[in-house]
Scaffold this motif. Structure first.
Motif, PDB file in Angstrom:
ATOM      1  N   PHE A  81      18.491  11.489 -18.070  1.00  0.00           N
ATOM      2  CA  PHE A  81      18.142  10.100 -17.255  1.00  0.00           C
ATOM      3  C   PHE A  81      17.179   9.331 -17.708  1.00  0.00           C
ATOM      4  N   LYS A  82      17.354   8.109 -17.946  1.00  0.00           N
ATOM      5  CA  LYS A  82      16.345   7.296 -18.733  1.00  0.00           C
ATOM      6  C   LYS A  82      15.358   6.954 -17.815  1.00  0.00           C
ATOM      7  N   GLU A  83      15.172   6.800 -16.653  1.00  0.00           N
ATOM      8  CA  GLU A  83      14.189   6.466 -15.844  1.00  0.00           C
ATOM      9  C   GLU A  83      13.316   7.749 -15.143  1.00  0.00           C
ATOM     10  N   GLY A  84      11.791   7.299 -15.457  1.00  0.00           N
ATOM     11  CA  GLY A  84      10.886   8.415 -14.881  1.00  0.00           C
ATOM     12  C   GLY A  84      10.900   8.776 -13.304  1.00  0.00           C
ATOM     13  N   CYS A  85      10.462   9.626 -12.722  1.00  0.00           N
ATOM     14  CA  CYS A  85      10.633   9.653 -11.259  1.00  0.00           C
ATOM     15  C   CYS A  85       9.803   8.898 -10.507  1.00  0.00           C
ATOM     16  N   VAL A  86       8.619   8.598 -11.111  1.00  0.00           N
ATOM     17  CA  VAL A  86       7.903   7.364 -10.391  1.00  0.00           C
ATOM     18  C   VAL A  86       8.352   6.311 -10.143  1.00  0.00           C
ATOM     19  N   SER A  87       8.935   5.828 -11.330  1.00  0.00           N
ATOM     20  CA  SER A  87       9.834   4.307 -11.010  1.00  0.00           C
ATOM     21  C   SER A  87      11.140   4.610 -10.145  1.00  0.00           C
ATOM     22  N   VAL A  88      11.830   5.674 -10.177  1.00  0.00           N
ATOM     23  CA  VAL A  88      13.007   5.657  -9.243  1.00  0.00           C
ATOM     24  C   VAL A  88      12.650   5.957  -7.727  1.00  0.00           C
ATOM     25  N   PHE A  89      11.419   6.676  -7.662  1.00  0.00           N
ATOM     26  CA  PHE A  89      10.910   6.801  -6.199  1.00  0.00           C
ATOM     27  C   PHE A  89      10.422   5.567  -5.519  1.00  0.00           C
ATOM     28  N   LYS A  90       9.791   4.749  -6.177  1.00  0.00           N
ATOM     29  CA  LYS A  90       9.234   3.493  -5.877  1.00  0.00           C
ATOM     30  C   LYS A  90      10.134   2.564  -5.606  1.00  0.00           C
ATOM     31  N   THR A  91      11.201   2.625  -6.352  1.00  0.00           N
ATOM     32  CA  THR A  91      12.445   1.723  -5.899  1.00  0.00           C
ATOM     33  C   THR A  91      13.043   1.840  -4.924  1.00  0.00           C
ATOM     34  N   LYS A  92      13.263   3.322  -4.691  1.00  0.00           N
ATOM     35  CA  LYS A  92      13.750   3.793  -3.350  1.00  0.00           C
ATOM     36  C   LYS A  92      13.030   3.483  -2.269  1.00  0.00           C
ATOM     37  N   ILE A  93      11.756   3.577  -2.243  1.00  0.00           N
ATOM     38  CA  ILE A  93      10.719   3.426  -1.274  1.00  0.00           C
ATOM     39  C   ILE A  93      10.772   1.885  -1.023  1.00  0.00           C
ATOM     40  N   SER A  94      10.723   0.892  -1.950  1.00  0.00           N
ATOM     41  CA  SER A  94      10.644  -0.444  -1.750  1.00  0.00           C
ATOM     42  C   SER A  94      12.147  -0.939  -1.135  1.00  0.00           C
ATOM     43  N   THR A  95      13.200  -0.196  -1.479  1.00  0.00           N
ATOM     44  CA  THR A  95      14.631  -0.585  -0.831  1.00  0.00           C
ATOM     45  C   THR A  95      14.406  -0.411   0.570  1.00  0.00           C
ATOM     46  N   ILE A  96      13.939   0.995   1.285  1.00  0.00           N
ATOM     47  CA  ILE A  96      13.874   1.545   2.357  1.00  0.00           C
ATOM     48  C   ILE A  96      13.051   0.626   3.136  1.00  0.00           C
ATOM     49  N   VAL A 134       2.296  10.504  -4.617  1.00  0.00           N
ATOM     50  CA  VAL A 134       3.399  11.614  -4.054  1.00  0.00           C
ATOM     51  C   VAL A 134       3.906  12.339  -5.292  1.00  0.00           C
ATOM     52  N   VAL A 135       4.661  11.150  -6.077  1.00  0.00           N
ATOM     53  CA  VAL A 135       5.425  11.814  -7.075  1.00  0.00           C
ATOM     54  C   VAL A 135       4.785  12.716  -8.063  1.00  0.00           C
ATOM     55  N   LYS A 136       3.643  12.024  -8.525  1.00  0.00           N
ATOM     56  CA  LYS A 136       2.918  12.865  -9.443  1.00  0.00           C
ATOM     57  C   LYS A 136       2.284  14.118  -9.088  1.00  0.00           C
ATOM     58  N   SER A 137       2.170  14.148  -7.674  1.00  0.00           N
ATOM     59  CA  SER A 137       1.724  15.667  -7.138  1.00  0.00           C
ATOM     60  C   SER A 137       2.922  16.789  -7.422  1.00  0.00           C
ATOM     61  N   PHE A 138       4.221  16.385  -7.346  1.00  0.00           N
ATOM     62  CA  PHE A 138       5.284  17.435  -7.777  1.00  0.00           C
ATOM     63  C   PHE A 138       5.256  17.549  -9.330  1.00  0.00           C
ATOM     64  N   PHE A 139       4.600  16.826 -10.003  1.00  0.00           N
ATOM     65  CA  PHE A 139       4.709  17.103 -11.466  1.00  0.00           C
ATOM     66  C   PHE A 139       3.333  17.880 -11.890  1.00  0.00           C
ATOM     67  N   THR A 140       2.305  17.872 -11.193  1.00  0.00           N
ATOM     68  CA  THR A 140       1.114  18.608 -11.411  1.00  0.00           C
ATOM     69  C   THR A 140       1.174  19.769 -12.211  1.00  0.00           C
ATOM     70  N   GLU A 196       0.720  -1.263  -0.003  1.00  0.00           N
ATOM     71  CA  GLU A 196       0.040   0.129   0.104  1.00  0.00           C
ATOM     72  C   GLU A 196       1.084   1.094   0.097  1.00  0.00           C
ATOM     73  N   ILE A 197       1.894   1.365   0.905  1.00  0.00           N
ATOM     74  CA  ILE A 197       3.009   2.380   0.726  1.00  0.00           C
ATOM     75  C   ILE A 197       3.443   2.647  -0.371  1.00  0.00           C
ATOM     76  N   ILE A 198       4.071   1.537  -1.053  1.00  0.00           N
ATOM     77  CA  ILE A 198       4.597   1.801  -2.504  1.00  0.00           C
ATOM     78  C   ILE A 198       3.639   2.295  -3.715  1.00  0.00           C
ATOM     79  N   SER A 199       2.348   1.674  -3.360  1.00  0.00           N
ATOM     80  CA  SER A 199       1.204   2.402  -4.271  1.00  0.00           C
ATOM     81  C   SER A 199       1.000   3.732  -4.090  1.00  0.00           C
ATOM     82  N   GLU A 200       0.835   4.039  -2.894  1.00  0.00           N
ATOM     83  CA  GLU A 200       0.667   5.409  -2.569  1.00  0.00           C
ATOM     84  C   GLU A 200       1.862   6.322  -3.004  1.00  0.00           C
ATOM     85  N   SER A 201       2.990   5.912  -3.038  1.00  0.00           N
ATOM     86  CA  SER A 201       4.152   6.585  -3.264  1.00  0.00           C
ATOM     87  C   SER A 201       4.152   7.374  -4.894  1.00  0.00           C
ATOM     88  N   GLU A 202       3.273   6.564  -5.568  1.00  0.00           N
ATOM     89  CA  GLU A 202       3.189   6.941  -7.039  1.00  0.00           C
ATOM     90  C   GLU A 202       2.437   8.368  -7.143  1.00  0.00           C
TER      91      GLU A 202
END
Length: 237
Positions: free
Chosen positions: A188-203, A120-126, A112-118
């Protein structure tokens, strides 16, 4: 009666541990204060500001508690006060219980946390046109470009910002890569959603280990404080 060598050693250990806890608490408070100061660039009416403010308040509460607990432990050890040491032990028991609760919550709500992080990222790019600086800060921090890719900028008919470039030597302020000044390999090849979700998953994956280490430190602080308290009582204080 004076304290024996064993008791004096325990006293030093308890004092040093609590000095460390106090410093950590002060550092956490300073970081939260810095985050609030830097949040001035965000729109107070937006969800991302509300979320950041709630996180900062939570961190401030945690930092304050750490500072208070550390101070109580320091005073208890320094003045050989059974009441303060007993209070510190009770607080450590509470902290251990909260650690266990946090570990259970993180484990059960990881998906649920990983899903909600998407969101969060999109709000920065609104509305990129009105919030270029906010998106820029996010891209600089996470070394990514756009929500999904650099194409999010070109779709919005905006120049690709410098924060999307792998190297600051590239001229990202052009309308490229559409008109050929840059190629996708410059960005940078990766979009911010992908990068942020990866970092959250690692944390989240490492959070159990971190909480276990914190729990061991808390247990050690509790046991040494309890030992010191018992020695002081036996010494007739």
């Amino acid at each position: 009666m004076g304290l024996d060598c064993c008791c004096k050693f325990l006293k030093c250990i308890v004092f040093l541990i609590n000095i460390l806890i106090t410093f950590v608490g002060v550092a956490v408070l300073a970081l939260a204060a810095l985050a609030i100061i830097n949040s001035n660039s965000l729109d107070p009416t937006k969800d991302d500001y509300t979320m950041l403010f709630k996180i900062c308040v939570t961190v401030i509460v945690m930092g304050s508690l750490l500072t208070i607990v550390g101070f109580i432990g320091c005073c208890g050890a320094a003045f050989e006060n059974q009441c303060l040491l007993g209070t510190f032990v009770c607080l450590m028991i509470t902290a251990l219980a909260l650690d266990v609760a946090a570990a259970i919550i993180v484990d059960s709500r990881a998906t649920e946390i990983i899903s909600e992080s998407e969101g969060v990222v999109k709000s920065f790019f609104t509305d990129l046109a009105a919030n270029v600086e906010r998106a820029d800060l996010f891209q600089l921090g996470f070394r990514c470009c756009g929500v999904e890719s650099y194409k999010d900028w070109t779709k919005a008919k905006l120049s690709i910002p410098l924060s999307c470039c792998k190297s600051e030597d590239n001229n990202c302020n052009s309308a490229a890569p559409i008109i050929g000044f840059l190629t996708p390999s410059d960005l940078f090849k990766e979009g911010c959603v992908s990068v942020f979700k990866t970092k959250i998953s690692t944390i989240l994956e490492n959070s159990t280990t971190v909480l276990a280490i914190v729990g061991i430190i808390e247990a050690f602080a509790m046991i040494t404080s309890l030992g010191l308290c018992c020695h002081i009582r036996k010494a007739g204080y």
